[in-house]
Design a protein around this motif. Structure first.
Motif, mmCIF file in Angstrom:
data_model
loop_
_atom_site.group_PDB
_atom_site.id
_atom_site.type_symbol
_atom_site.label_atom_id
_atom_site.label_comp_id
_atom_site.label_asym_id
_atom_site.label_seq_id
_atom_site.Cartn_x
_atom_site.Cartn_y
_atom_site.Cartn_z
ATOM 1 N N ILE A 319 0.969 21.880 19.542
ATOM 2 C CA ILE A 319 1.933 22.277 18.504
ATOM 3 C C ILE A 319 2.658 23.544 18.980
ATOM 4 O O ILE A 319 2.060 24.619 19.044
ATOM 5 C CB ILE A 319 1.219 22.515 17.162
ATOM 6 N N PRO A 320 3.942 23.411 19.305
ATOM 7 C CA PRO A 320 4.673 24.585 19.792
ATOM 8 C C PRO A 320 4.718 25.654 18.708
ATOM 9 O O PRO A 320 5.095 25.364 17.577
ATOM 10 C CB PRO A 320 6.092 24.055 20.070
ATOM 11 N N ALA A 321 4.303 26.851 19.074
ATOM 12 C CA ALA A 321 4.276 27.927 18.075
ATOM 13 C C ALA A 321 4.825 29.199 18.701
ATOM 14 O O ALA A 321 4.590 29.475 19.869
ATOM 15 C CB ALA A 321 2.844 28.156 17.594
ATOM 16 N N ALA A 322 5.583 29.935 17.915
ATOM 17 C CA ALA A 322 6.154 31.195 18.383
ATOM 18 C C ALA A 322 5.935 32.247 17.311
ATOM 19 O O ALA A 322 5.854 31.924 16.119
ATOM 20 C CB ALA A 322 7.649 31.023 18.652
ATOM 21 N N VAL A 323 5.839 33.488 17.733
ATOM 22 C CA VAL A 323 5.650 34.572 16.784
ATOM 23 C C VAL A 323 7.023 35.150 16.468
ATOM 24 O O VAL A 323 7.783 35.495 17.367
ATOM 25 C CB VAL A 323 4.733 35.669 17.369
ATOM 26 N N ARG A 324 7.352 35.198 15.195
ATOM 27 C CA ARG A 324 8.670 35.702 14.814
ATOM 28 C C ARG A 324 8.729 37.221 15.009
ATOM 29 O O ARG A 324 7.827 37.943 14.608
ATOM 30 C CB ARG A 324 8.978 35.359 13.349
ATOM 31 N N GLU A 325 9.826 37.645 15.631
ATOM 32 C CA GLU A 325 10.056 39.063 15.847
ATOM 33 C C GLU A 325 10.292 39.739 14.493
ATOM 34 O O GLU A 325 11.006 39.197 13.663
ATOM 35 C CB GLU A 325 11.328 39.171 16.702
ATOM 36 N N ARG A 326 9.707 40.913 14.335
ATOM 37 C CA ARG A 326 9.893 41.626 13.067
ATOM 38 C C ARG A 326 11.159 42.472 13.156
ATOM 39 O O ARG A 326 11.348 43.194 14.119
ATOM 40 C CB ARG A 326 8.691 42.514 12.808
ATOM 41 N N LYS A 327 12.006 42.355 12.164
ATOM 42 C CA LYS A 327 13.257 43.126 12.190
ATOM 43 C C LYS A 327 13.509 43.807 10.857
ATOM 44 O O LYS A 327 13.248 43.244 9.807
ATOM 45 C CB LYS A 327 14.434 42.193 12.504
ATOM 46 N N GLY A 328 14.031 45.011 10.950
ATOM 47 C CA GLY A 328 14.496 45.708 9.748
ATOM 48 C C GLY A 328 13.411 46.159 8.791
ATOM 49 O O GLY A 328 13.701 46.443 7.627
ATOM 50 N N ALA A 329 12.139 46.252 9.257
ATOM 51 C CA ALA A 329 11.062 46.631 8.340
ATOM 52 C C ALA A 329 11.235 48.072 7.840
ATOM 53 O O ALA A 329 10.891 48.381 6.697
ATOM 54 C CB ALA A 329 9.704 46.453 9.003
ATOM 55 N N ASP A 330 11.810 48.946 8.682
ATOM 56 C CA ASP A 330 11.951 50.362 8.283
ATOM 57 C C ASP A 330 12.999 50.566 7.182
ATOM 58 O O ASP A 330 13.037 51.621 6.551
ATOM 59 C CB ASP A 330 12.283 51.242 9.505
ATOM 60 N N ILE A 331 13.836 49.559 6.941
ATOM 61 C CA ILE A 331 14.830 49.689 5.854
ATOM 62 C C ILE A 331 14.535 48.691 4.730
ATOM 63 O O ILE A 331 15.389 48.392 3.911
ATOM 64 C CB ILE A 331 16.276 49.473 6.377
ATOM 65 N N GLY A 332 13.309 48.171 4.714
ATOM 66 C CA GLY A 332 12.960 47.191 3.683
ATOM 67 C C GLY A 332 13.800 45.935 3.792
ATOM 68 O O GLY A 332 14.116 45.285 2.799
ATOM 69 N N GLY A 333 14.144 45.575 5.048
ATOM 70 C CA GLY A 333 15.014 44.415 5.249
ATOM 71 C C GLY A 333 14.320 43.253 5.929
ATOM 72 O O GLY A 333 14.955 42.256 6.264
ATOM 73 N N ALA A 334 13.006 43.353 6.141
ATOM 74 C CA ALA A 334 12.295 42.267 6.824
ATOM 75 C C ALA A 334 11.922 41.167 5.824
ATOM 76 O O ALA A 334 12.034 41.354 4.610
ATOM 77 C CB ALA A 334 11.054 42.818 7.510
ATOM 78 N N CYS A 335 11.471 40.006 6.353
ATOM 79 C CA CYS A 335 11.088 38.878 5.495
ATOM 80 C C CYS A 335 10.177 39.346 4.375
ATOM 81 O O CYS A 335 9.191 40.042 4.616
ATOM 82 C CB CYS A 335 10.300 37.827 6.281
ATOM 83 N N GLY A 336 10.495 38.945 3.185
ATOM 84 C CA GLY A 336 9.606 39.216 2.056
ATOM 85 C C GLY A 336 9.737 40.607 1.481
ATOM 86 O O GLY A 336 9.038 40.966 0.543
ATOM 87 N N GLN A 337 10.661 41.410 2.030
ATOM 88 C CA GLN A 337 10.811 42.784 1.519
ATOM 89 C C GLN A 337 12.027 42.945 0.614
ATOM 90 O O GLN A 337 12.266 44.032 0.092
ATOM 91 C CB GLN A 337 10.924 43.775 2.685
ATOM 92 N N LEU A 338 12.815 41.885 0.464
ATOM 93 C CA LEU A 338 14.070 42.025 -0.279
ATOM 94 C C LEU A 338 13.804 42.071 -1.778
ATOM 95 O O LEU A 338 13.074 41.245 -2.325
ATOM 96 C CB LEU A 338 15.027 40.882 0.061
ATOM 97 N N ILE A 339 14.415 43.033 -2.395
ATOM 98 C CA ILE A 339 14.192 43.247 -3.812
ATOM 99 C C ILE A 339 15.411 43.957 -4.361
ATOM 100 O O ILE A 339 16.142 44.604 -3.624
ATOM 101 C CB ILE A 339 12.898 44.092 -4.024
ATOM 102 N N TRP A 340 15.655 43.816 -5.627
ATOM 103 C CA TRP A 340 16.759 44.548 -6.220
ATOM 104 C C TRP A 340 16.367 44.941 -7.625
ATOM 105 O O TRP A 340 15.781 44.163 -8.365
ATOM 106 C CB TRP A 340 18.037 43.697 -6.254
ATOM 107 N N ALA A 341 16.696 46.169 -7.992
ATOM 108 C CA ALA A 341 16.435 46.630 -9.361
ATOM 109 C C ALA A 341 17.628 47.426 -9.818
ATOM 110 O O ALA A 341 18.224 48.152 -9.037
ATOM 111 C CB ALA A 341 15.185 47.481 -9.405
ATOM 112 N N ARG A 342 18.005 47.261 -11.090
ATOM 113 C CA ARG A 342 19.164 47.963 -11.625
ATOM 114 C C ARG A 342 19.014 49.473 -11.411
ATOM 115 O O ARG A 342 17.961 50.034 -11.625
ATOM 116 C CB ARG A 342 19.253 47.662 -13.116
ATOM 117 N N GLY A 343 20.106 50.063 -10.925
ATOM 118 C CA GLY A 343 20.117 51.514 -10.792
ATOM 119 C C GLY A 343 19.459 52.048 -9.532
ATOM 120 O O GLY A 343 19.342 53.246 -9.358
ATOM 121 N N GLU A 344 19.011 51.156 -8.637
ATOM 122 C CA GLU A 344 18.378 51.648 -7.399
ATOM 123 C C GLU A 344 19.367 51.780 -6.273
ATOM 124 O O GLU A 344 20.311 51.018 -6.206
ATOM 125 C CB GLU A 344 17.243 50.713 -6.978
#
Ligand code: SAH
Ligand code: SF4
Length: 344
Positions: A319-344
């Motif tokens: 089963i071909p498998a690759a590890v996804r490169e992590r990007k944008g974690a320092d700005i809360g932009g990586a997979c699963g980090q996206l969020i939005w709240a009024r006034g933020e």
């Protein structure tokens, strides 16, 4: 709207259909932000159309750039709700030297995955096809101010939301992005990631759209999967994998399975073996994603050695498998980090 749809509207104004293509090119290729930019159209026509079809660009609220060059945009919608989209430089063989935009399909998400910040905020509403497309067009226009040749080469529906729960708008936006008179993004450069809704996967197969389908698996058995993906309890893995097999048969394409690796939860050798057995015989590849941390959940990623062990277990079983490169974690932009709240 598609050029043909514009042509129908224009007929009522006694205009020739080719004007529909002009309008489409103006908004979709040149990313015009209002009618005044469509200078190839007669002024009075622009004015009349502008009154009935106001253009409503997304407002760029903030733009944060990561150390790795990834840029996260927070965009405001007409009703003052917000979404996020993330621009990356992609290094994959297929995507070299191309900008990838990760777009949102909903405000929030109702699936409630335990490891995902978007899931923690719940679902507020679906985006329209225009709002999905607007992420590409409005960010392209913004970037072109400094880089006139800027073009998005790949779009991944991996931002906020579950794309297959906003099915019509997502499919429409895919067709619009792929249109040759518009952004003309190759169909294989469009990826939809879903938490795995069997009926919607079958429906997508019938569209005959040769996009890349990515299915979030994250666990090799229903008990563990249900624990971290509560909404998935409604669709057992067997039903999901049957739908994936149908999809593969219809499109003759590999499906990508995404597997978030969480330390001490789903990252053991036993889980790897169970996953390999589950996917045995399915035309696929696996993307391993060490979980990104967030204040919204307590999970942590395994160390690099364990991730590599997991990858090897799959690879050794064909089963071909690759590890996804992590990007944008320092700005809360990586997979699963996206969020939005009024006034933020
Ligand atoms: N709702 C869709 C698409 C958006 S999420 C889906 O779930 O597939 C895009 C990918 O990011 C999914 O594979 C998702 O499981 C993954 N993801 C979510 N939270 C994550 C986290 N904290 N760390 C790493 N990946 C995460
Ligand atoms: Fe929704 Fe995907 Fe996040 Fe799950 S991982 S909560 S499906 S956005």
């Amino acid at each position: 709207m598609f050029p043909e749809e514009w042509a129908e509207v224009l007929a009522e104004y006694g205009q020739k259909p080719y004007r529909g293509t002009q309008i489409f090119r103006g908004f979709h290729q040149r990313c015009a932000e209002d009618w005044s930019r469509l200078t190839d159209l007669p002024l009075d026509l622009r004015k009349r159309l502008g009154e009935i079809f106001p253009v409503q660009p997304l407002r760029i609220d903030s733009r944060r750039e990561s150390r790795d060059g990834t840029v996260k945009f927070t965009l405001e919608l007409w009703d003052e709700l917000g979404i996020e989209a993330v621009l990356m430089d992609h290094q994959g063989d297929y995507t070299r030297n191309r900008k990838t935009l990760c777009v949102s399909s909903q405000v929030g998400c109702g699936m409630g995955c335990a490891f995902c910040a978007t899931g923690r905020m719940g679902w507020t509403r679906d985006l329209s096809a225009g709002e999905i497309l607007g992420q590409v067009l409005d960010i392209t226009r913004f970037q072109r101010v400094h880089d006139p040749d800027f073009k998005i080469g790949n779009v991944v529906f991996m931002g906020m939301g579950e794309p297959l729960l906003n099915y019509e708008a997502v499919v429409r936006s895919i067709r619009l992005l792929n249109h040759r008179d518009g952004q003309n993004i190759g169909i294989r450069r469009l990826t939809v990631s879903t938490c795995g809704l069997p009926e919607q996967i079958r429906r997508l197969a019938r569209e005959g759209l040769d996009i890349v389908l990515a299915v979030s698996l994250h666990a090799p058995n229903d008990a563990l999967r249900g624990q971290i993906m509560p909404a998935a309890r409604r669709w057992p893995l067997k039903a999901l994998l049957d739908a994936c097999r149908d999809y593969i048969r219809a499109l003759r394409r590999r499906v990508t399975f995404e597997y978030v690796l969480i330390r001490g939860l789903n990252d053991g050798a036993g889980h790897g073996l169970e996953l390999a057995a589950l996917l045995d015989g399915i035309f696929c590849n696996v993307n391993l994603i060490p979980v990104n941390e967030s204040a919204a959940h307590p999970y942590a990623a395994p160390d690099a050695a364990r991730v590599e062990d997991f990858r090897r277990i799959l690879a050794e079983r064909g089963i071909p498998a690759a590890v996804r490169e992590r990007k944008g974690a320092d700005i809360g932009g990586a997979c699963g980090q996206l969020i939005w709240a009024r006034g933020e």
